[in-house]
Design an enzyme around this catalytic site. Structure first.
Site, short mmCIF file in Angstrom:
data_model
loop_
_atom_site.label_atom_id
_atom_site.label_comp_id
_atom_site.label_asym_id
_atom_site.label_seq_id
_atom_site.Cartn_x
_atom_site.Cartn_y
_atom_site.Cartn_z
N THR A 128 60.66 29.25 77.86
CA THR A 128 62.23 29.12 78.63
C THR A 128 62.79 30.62 77.75
O THR A 128 62.23 31.05 77.30
CB THR A 128 62.69 27.66 77.61
OG1 THR A 128 61.80 26.75 78.38
CG2 THR A 128 63.71 27.13 77.78
N ASN A 137 59.97 24.86 81.58
CA ASN A 137 58.91 24.20 80.87
C ASN A 137 58.46 25.40 79.90
O ASN A 137 58.39 25.76 79.40
CB ASN A 137 58.31 22.68 81.00
CG ASN A 137 58.17 22.06 80.24
OD1 ASN A 137 58.36 22.60 78.97
ND2 ASN A 137 57.28 21.21 79.88
N SER A 186 65.77 19.15 74.90
CA SER A 186 65.89 20.13 73.55
C SER A 186 66.64 20.33 73.77
O SER A 186 67.50 21.54 73.05
CB SER A 186 64.57 20.06 72.78
OG SER A 186 64.02 19.24 72.71
N GLY A 230 61.97 27.59 72.93
CA GLY A 230 61.23 26.30 71.68
C GLY A 230 61.02 24.92 71.67
O GLY A 230 61.10 24.63 70.57
O1 DON Z 1 63.71 21.44 77.72
C1 DON Z 1 63.06 21.31 76.90
O2 DON Z 1 63.15 20.90 76.23
C2 DON Z 1 61.83 22.08 76.94
N1 DON Z 1 61.42 21.67 78.23
C3 DON Z 1 62.00 23.53 76.93
C4 DON Z 1 60.99 23.97 76.94
C5 DON Z 1 60.73 25.10 76.40
O3 DON Z 1 61.32 25.77 75.53
C6 DON Z 1 59.71 25.52 75.59
N2 DON Z 1 59.87 27.00 74.98
N3 DON Z 1 60.13 27.79 74.95
#
Ligand code: DON
Length: 592
Positions: free
Chosen positions: A402, A422, A474, A494
């Site tokens: 992300t 994602n 998150s 993350g």
């Molecule tokens: O919205 C979320 O919490 C996740 N889709 C975020 C994905 C993420 O942070 C992946 N890594 N960095």
């Protein structure tokens, strides 16, 4: 005692060890031979003389405006807009579109996120542009006839895609809070796509590392992998289709994406690849303006994202638990123990209660109330470390794909934005003709509530799939105010680790009084209740602390890095802005 190794390199998603602690950076520096060291010292003197505001071991300092993102060209795009008279929102929107060009790993127009805006007038809002389930989505869509999860179905390919929110969100932010208008703020992104930019070492690595995913889809294979002739550092990466798509959005506004030719391209791609998104789903999509959650911590006000993100709730719940504890005076094991116990409880609650509050009832006010925190704190102080706590569905633990960016302008308008596809490069699907990647955000739903998903993790009933519902996130874009003025702007990628990363950076800066570079660089740890493992960044913790954690009964897991926090701190006395792009990534802080 089980020790779990997880070797994900934040920058590339591959399995290289990552230098992330200041200790390891130092060690590596001294591995240079004396000639190199001399050369570096001379270069540092020259660079320092030319740019007195940016020493290697300090945050970047600026008096007026500051932009911090995960990718240097996108940071420059934001700065360009500030210099042209744009405000923080103009610059943030410019960055959001620029990252979609220069950082397709996570920057996007085919994904979604949350933008926290705090205007100098005191007004603050969260723009929720989270993706949403298509109308034909159903609770069991990722289960086979035996009720088992279909591997990869919610992660790769057209069925994994949620209705994208980024274009609606950025356009809404620009319309309501920007000054320059979409056409001007999108100009840098369009230029970067049309003229191209030199591929950095990290971008070339990241593309190499995602060959398996991208080569499965011909559009993606052609655009990002040149059908197997992989980009080398220094080569120019041009994206003519994406340039045209962005130019259309700049000219016609978001309607061309949700109701016009781009919508048709998305739906055609989805149909061709077995997805379920329709033109009606795109037309139905709207970014939502929400009130930020507000917490209070030792005299600071903490603004963060409400549901459908769990980030703000978890962050404020943990800060509330920790507020009166004398963390600053404790040794590292004792403070870590208290923080970890706060994490476990907030994540247990996340798993049990949180989902899209437009669909399920979420006891947000209870979760962030001080009496509730007092009860949890009391329980922590009177139980053994790592004692079992309320059983229930588990929180998630995801990898790092992300991206967060922060902006502040000369007037004090501030933006904290986290958005994502994602996984790195999302679902892997690039839209026919339009040249941009689509997300795999459907995987953030609980595909099978109450039982482990394909990563062995569990999420709750409140986050079950339903048509037009938004999957629980998150993401924790946060702004901390001191005396009603921005003091800290921070956020991170993350997945499930995000609220903890933001928590630790806030504690480092405000409780342990570290400067913002150190607050961000400091080794991190993460506990999410289930699995019952305390993850520690490798190389970051003393043998003594590790020993005490083991003796206390914590099961430890080692990771190369947790999160990638981009942050700005404002000196409350002078107003100077200090920016840090987390050394765990390859971003950049720029200011003027
Ligand atoms: O919205 C979320 O919490 C996740 N889709 C975020 C994905 C993420 O942070 C992946 N890594 N960095």
């Amino acid at each position: 005692m089980p020790i779990i190794f997880k070797n994900l390199d934040r920058r590339t998603g591959n399995k290289h060890p990552l230098l992330c602690s200041s200790e390891s950076i130092q060690r590596n520096f001294w591995r240079y031979n004396p000639h190199q060291t001399l050369l570096i010292v001379v270069l540092l003197i020259v660079v320092t003389a030319a740019a007195p505001l940016a020493r290697a071991d300090d945050p970047v300092a600026a008096q007026h405006g500051m932009v911090v993102t995960s990718e240097p060209l996108a940071s420059e795009a934001g700065l360009e807009i500030l210099r042209r008279g744009g405000n923080a929102v103009d610059a943030a929107v410019a960055v959001g579109f620029a990252l979609a060009v220069t950082y397709p790993f996570a920057g996007n127009i085919g994904g979604g996120g949350f933008m926290l805006i705090r205007m100098a007038s005191g007004k603050s809002v969260v723009i929720d542009y989270r993706e949403e389930a298509p109308g034909a989505a159903s609770r069991n869509m990722y289960l086979d006839s035996h009720g088992n999860l279909i591997p990869q179905a919610s992660i790769v390919g057209a069925l994994a895609v949620g209705v994208p929110g980024t274009v609606a969100g950025l356009a809404l932010a620009e319309r309501e809070y920007g000054k320059l208008g979409l056409a001007k703020v999108m100009a840098p992104a369009i230029r970067l796509a049309r003229k191209g930019f030199p591929v950095s070492y990290w971008f070339s690595q990241s593309l190499k590392d995602h060959q398996n995913l991208l080569s499965r889809f011909p559009n993606s294979n052609r655009i990002f992998l040149r059908n197997g002739r992989l980009y080398e550092p220094g080569e120019i990466f041009r994206q003519q289709k994406l340039a045209r798509t962005l130019a259309q959005i700049a000219r016609h506004g978001p309607s061309v994406f949700y109701e016009g030719s781009i919508a048709r391209d998305i739906v055609q791609t989805e149909k061709r690849l077995g997805g379920i998104m329709t033109l009606a789903d795109l037309a139905y999509y709207q970014a939502k303006v929400r009130q930020p959650l507000v917490g209070h911590f030792r005299g600071y006000a903490v603004l963060s994202a409400p549901p459908p993100s769990s980030g703000g709730v978890a962050l404020i719940e943990m800060l509330n638990i920790l507020d009166p504890l004398n963390l600053g005076q404790l040794d590292s094991y004792d403070s870590m123990h208290l923080i970890v116990e706060a994490m476990r409880r907030a994540y247990a609650d996340r798993a049990a209660y949180l989902g899209d509050a437009d669909f399920v009832s979420v006891p947000v006010q209870g979760l962030i109330s001080e009496p509730y925190a007092a009860k949890l704190r009391d329980e922590i102080l009177h139980s053994k470390p790592d004692a079992p706590i309320s059983a229930g569905p588990a929180a998630e633990y995801e990898s790092h794909h992300t991206t967060h960016f922060c902006v502040i302008d000369a007037q004090g308008n501030a933006v904290s934005n986290t958005y994502t596809l994602n996984n790195g490069y999302g679902s892997g699907v690039t839209v026919d003709r339009a040249g941009f990647l689509l997300n795999d955000e459907m995987d953030d739903f609980a595909s099978k509530p109450g039982s482990p998903n394909m990563f062995g993790l569990i999420q709750g009933e409140a986050n079950a799939i339903a048509p037009h519902k938004r999957p629980l996130s998150s993401m924790t874009p946060t702004i901390v105010l001191e005396n009603n003025q921005p003091r800290l702007i921070a956020g991170s990628p993350g997945g499930g680790t995000i609220p903890n990363t933001v928590l630790e950076v806030i504690l480092n800066a405000l409780v342990y009084k570290m400067d913002i570079l150190r607050a961000v660089t400091e080794p991190r740890f993460h506990h999410q209740w289930m699995p019952d493992v305390l993850y520690l960044e490798r190389q970051g913790f003393s043998a003594d602390t590790v020993q005490k954690l083991l003796e206390a009964g914590y099961k430890l897991g080692w990771v190369n890095s947790i999160g990638e926090c981009e942050a700005i701190e404002v000196d409350p006395k002078t107003g100077w802005r200090f920016g840090v792009a987390d050394p765990r990534g390859y971003g950049k802080a720029v200011g003027y």
